[in-house]
Design a protein around this motif. Sequence first.
Motif, PDB file in Angstrom:
ATOM      1  N   VAL A 142      77.618  72.902   4.885  1.00 57.79           N
ATOM      2  CA  VAL A 142      79.043  73.227   4.743  1.00 57.79           C
ATOM      3  C   VAL A 142      79.272  73.948   3.419  1.00 57.79           C
ATOM      4  CG1 VAL A 142      81.344  72.232   4.454  1.00 57.79           C
ATOM      5  CG2 VAL A 142      79.811  71.339   6.211  1.00 57.79           C
ATOM      6  N   ARG A 143      79.991  75.066   3.457  1.00 59.15           N
ATOM      7  CA  ARG A 143      80.295  75.826   2.243  1.00 59.15           C
ATOM      8  C   ARG A 143      81.782  75.844   1.907  1.00 59.15           C
ATOM      9  NH1 ARG A 143      75.732  78.858   0.699  1.00 59.15           N
ATOM     10  NH2 ARG A 143      73.942  77.890   1.744  1.00 59.15           N
ATOM     11  N   MET A 144      82.613  75.274   2.788  1.00 60.60           N
ATOM     12  CA  MET A 144      84.062  75.313   2.585  1.00 60.60           C
ATOM     13  C   MET A 144      84.678  74.025   3.105  1.00 60.60           C
ATOM     14  SD  MET A 144      86.774  78.047   4.251  1.00 60.60           S
ATOM     15  CE  MET A 144      85.939  79.467   3.520  1.00 60.60           C
ATOM     16  N   ILE A 145      85.693  73.522   2.386  1.00 60.36           N
ATOM     17  CA  ILE A 145      86.443  72.345   2.822  1.00 60.36           C
ATOM     18  C   ILE A 145      87.931  72.679   2.795  1.00 60.36           C
ATOM     19  CG2 ILE A 145      87.109  69.975   2.280  1.00 60.36           C
ATOM     20  CD1 ILE A 145      84.387  69.511   1.090  1.00 60.36           C
ATOM     21  N   LEU A 146      88.643  72.334   3.868  1.00 55.74           N
ATOM     22  CA  LEU A 146      90.102  72.369   3.904  1.00 55.74           C
ATOM     23  C   LEU A 146      90.580  70.943   3.681  1.00 55.74           C
ATOM     24  CD1 LEU A 146      90.690  74.683   7.007  1.00 55.74           C
ATOM     25  CD2 LEU A 146      90.581  75.333   4.607  1.00 55.74           C
ATOM     26  N   VAL A 147      91.496  70.731   2.743  1.00 51.97           N
ATOM     27  CA  VAL A 147      91.822  69.375   2.317  1.00 51.97           C
ATOM     28  C   VAL A 147      93.318  69.199   2.116  1.00 51.97           C
ATOM     29  CG1 VAL A 147      91.503  69.953  -0.137  1.00 51.97           C
ATOM     30  CG2 VAL A 147      91.248  67.577   0.610  1.00 51.97           C
ATOM     31  N   ALA A 148      93.818  68.003   2.439  1.00 54.12           N
ATOM     32  CA  ALA A 148      95.189  67.642   2.075  1.00 54.12           C
ATOM     33  C   ALA A 148      95.236  67.459   0.566  1.00 54.12           C
ATOM     34  CB  ALA A 148      95.591  66.355   2.792  1.00 54.12           C
ATOM     35  N   ALA A 149      96.286  67.950  -0.064  1.00 53.34           N
ATOM     36  CA  ALA A 149      96.356  67.968  -1.528  1.00 53.34           C
ATOM     37  C   ALA A 149      96.080  66.603  -2.174  1.00 53.34           C
ATOM     38  CB  ALA A 149      97.700  68.521  -1.984  1.00 53.34           C
ATOM     39  N   PRO A 150      96.597  65.487  -1.648  1.00 53.24           N
ATOM     40  CA  PRO A 150      96.326  64.202  -2.299  1.00 53.24           C
ATOM     41  C   PRO A 150      94.845  63.822  -2.330  1.00 53.24           C
ATOM     42  CG  PRO A 150      98.205  64.006  -0.830  1.00 53.24           C
ATOM     43  CD  PRO A 150      97.575  65.329  -0.542  1.00 53.24           C
ATOM     44  N   LEU A 151      94.037  64.447  -1.464  1.00 52.72           N
ATOM     45  CA  LEU A 151      92.607  64.137  -1.403  1.00 52.72           C
ATOM     46  C   LEU A 151      91.753  65.208  -2.077  1.00 52.72           C
ATOM     47  CD1 LEU A 151      92.468  62.960   2.327  1.00 52.72           C
ATOM     48  CD2 LEU A 151      92.625  61.526   0.276  1.00 52.72           C
ATOM     49  N   ALA A 152      92.396  66.122  -2.802  1.00 54.94           N
ATOM     50  CA  ALA A 152      91.667  67.241  -3.396  1.00 54.94           C
ATOM     51  C   ALA A 152      90.608  66.777  -4.387  1.00 54.94           C
ATOM     52  CB  ALA A 152      92.643  68.204  -4.075  1.00 54.94           C
ATOM     53  N   GLY A 153      90.889  65.707  -5.118  1.00 56.01           N
ATOM     54  CA  GLY A 153      89.910  65.207  -6.083  1.00 56.01           C
ATOM     55  C   GLY A 153      88.602  64.815  -5.412  1.00 56.01           C
ATOM     56  N   VAL A 204      87.146  75.141  -1.947  1.00 55.12           N
ATOM     57  CA  VAL A 204      88.009  74.044  -1.535  1.00 55.12           C
ATOM     58  C   VAL A 204      89.424  74.601  -1.415  1.00 55.12           C
ATOM     59  CG1 VAL A 204      88.963  71.790  -2.114  1.00 55.12           C
ATOM     60  CG2 VAL A 204      86.563  72.303  -2.644  1.00 55.12           C
ATOM     61  N   ILE A 205      89.975  74.540  -0.209  1.00 51.81           N
ATOM     62  CA  ILE A 205      91.300  75.095   0.075  1.00 51.81           C
ATOM     63  C   ILE A 205      92.227  73.935   0.402  1.00 51.81           C
ATOM     64  CG2 ILE A 205      92.615  76.617   1.598  1.00 51.81           C
ATOM     65  CD1 ILE A 205      90.017  78.200   2.026  1.00 51.81           C
ATOM     66  N   ALA A 206      93.309  73.828  -0.351  1.00 51.89           N
ATOM     67  CA  ALA A 206      94.188  72.658  -0.239  1.00 51.89           C
ATOM     68  C   ALA A 206      95.532  73.020   0.363  1.00 51.89           C
ATOM     69  CB  ALA A 206      94.392  72.031  -1.619  1.00 51.89           C
ATOM     70  N   PHE A 207      96.044  72.110   1.203  1.00 52.03           N
ATOM     71  CA  PHE A 207      97.415  72.227   1.698  1.00 52.03           C
ATOM     72  C   PHE A 207      98.336  71.762   0.571  1.00 52.03           C
ATOM     73  CE2 PHE A 207      94.933  71.947   5.551  1.00 52.03           C
ATOM     74  CZ  PHE A 207      95.567  72.838   6.413  1.00 52.03           C
ATOM     75  N   GLY A 208      98.964  72.707  -0.091  1.00 52.16           N
ATOM     76  CA  GLY A 208      99.768  72.367  -1.257  1.00 52.16           C
ATOM     77  C   GLY A 208      99.047  72.758  -2.526  1.00 52.16           C
ATOM     78  N   GLN A 209      99.578  72.335  -3.650  1.00 48.48           N
ATOM     79  CA  GLN A 209      99.026  72.694  -4.952  1.00 48.48           C
ATOM     80  C   GLN A 209      98.145  71.570  -5.478  1.00 48.48           C
ATOM     81  OE1 GLN A 209      99.488  75.682  -6.456  1.00 48.48           O
ATOM     82  NE2 GLN A 209     100.740  76.374  -4.722  1.00 48.48           N
ATOM     83  N   ALA A 210      96.932  71.917  -5.866  1.00 48.27           N
ATOM     84  CA  ALA A 210      96.011  70.960  -6.469  1.00 48.27           C
ATOM     85  C   ALA A 210      95.123  71.727  -7.438  1.00 48.27           C
ATOM     86  CB  ALA A 210      95.170  70.259  -5.411  1.00 48.27           C
TER      87      ALA A 210
END
Length: 286
Positions: A123-134, A148-154
């Motif tokens: 895997v080379r890319m992850i789509l993540v919910a902002a609260p789980l960005a860490g 790492v692409i986040a829904f929202g700002q992180a």
Amino acid sequence: MTVDRRSGAPVPRVVPGDGGVPVGSLTGGLLDRLRRRGGHATVTGHRGRGTDAVTFAGTIERAAAGLSRRGMCPDDVVGVLAPVSPERLTAVYTVLAVGGVALPLELTSDLETLISLLTTVDVRMILVAAPLAGIALELADRSRVRQVIAFGQAPETTPFGELLLPSPDGSGYDPARGLFDNGVMTYEVGPGGLLTTLHAHADLLARFRRMADELEPSADDTVAVDAGMPEPDRAALAAAALWHGASVVTAPGDCEADVRRDLAAFRVTVHRTSRTGWTGRSGRNA
């Protein structure tokens, strides 16, 4: 004529029809179908945050073009780290729309298992919910993940909204371009170690057809998908509901009492879990 990024071979454009099933991916042709048919379908989270189905389907097409611009190719495996929610559905469908394999990462998995999984399937890319960005960033530091692409700002992530921007030169990927294979990958840890299973497009489409035939969703329905469902079933059911004009509500709870409480306000008419089987408008269990 569009060319395949890897082989350089021309890829003919395929225009999705309205023949009862999507083309190319589970949402292939959904936007055009919704625009033609109208209706008031929505995709909503269990706390009431949602959007109309046309906007939802349009977001998937624009985001698919954005992923292609960022280097994603058909057959790439992309991680998805989010609770059961409209964001998770958006991420899975967007990956499928680029011809990729969506790999939802379960929140119950320990970090070492996820690192091993990401490395094993490259895997080379992850789509993540902002609260789980860490968590996603830590996984990236210890694997081959580069984006790492986040829904929202992180911090240290790319906002999902950037995928929706138009191409700078006016060109770009067309999610309706061809009949590539794609799928949803699931995994489990057994006595022999980590086991992955690819549910290819043909499998997902078969589930789509079966659910549509059994449930006959319509514009009068609201269909619930929850964390108790297997990922391939959840993806197929939500897509089948939208295809037939029904609204979709997501419920992240893994306890049936919590799910029923979360969905009470939405007047859900179709709900299926691994615990109770199909529940339709008449209240029958199949």
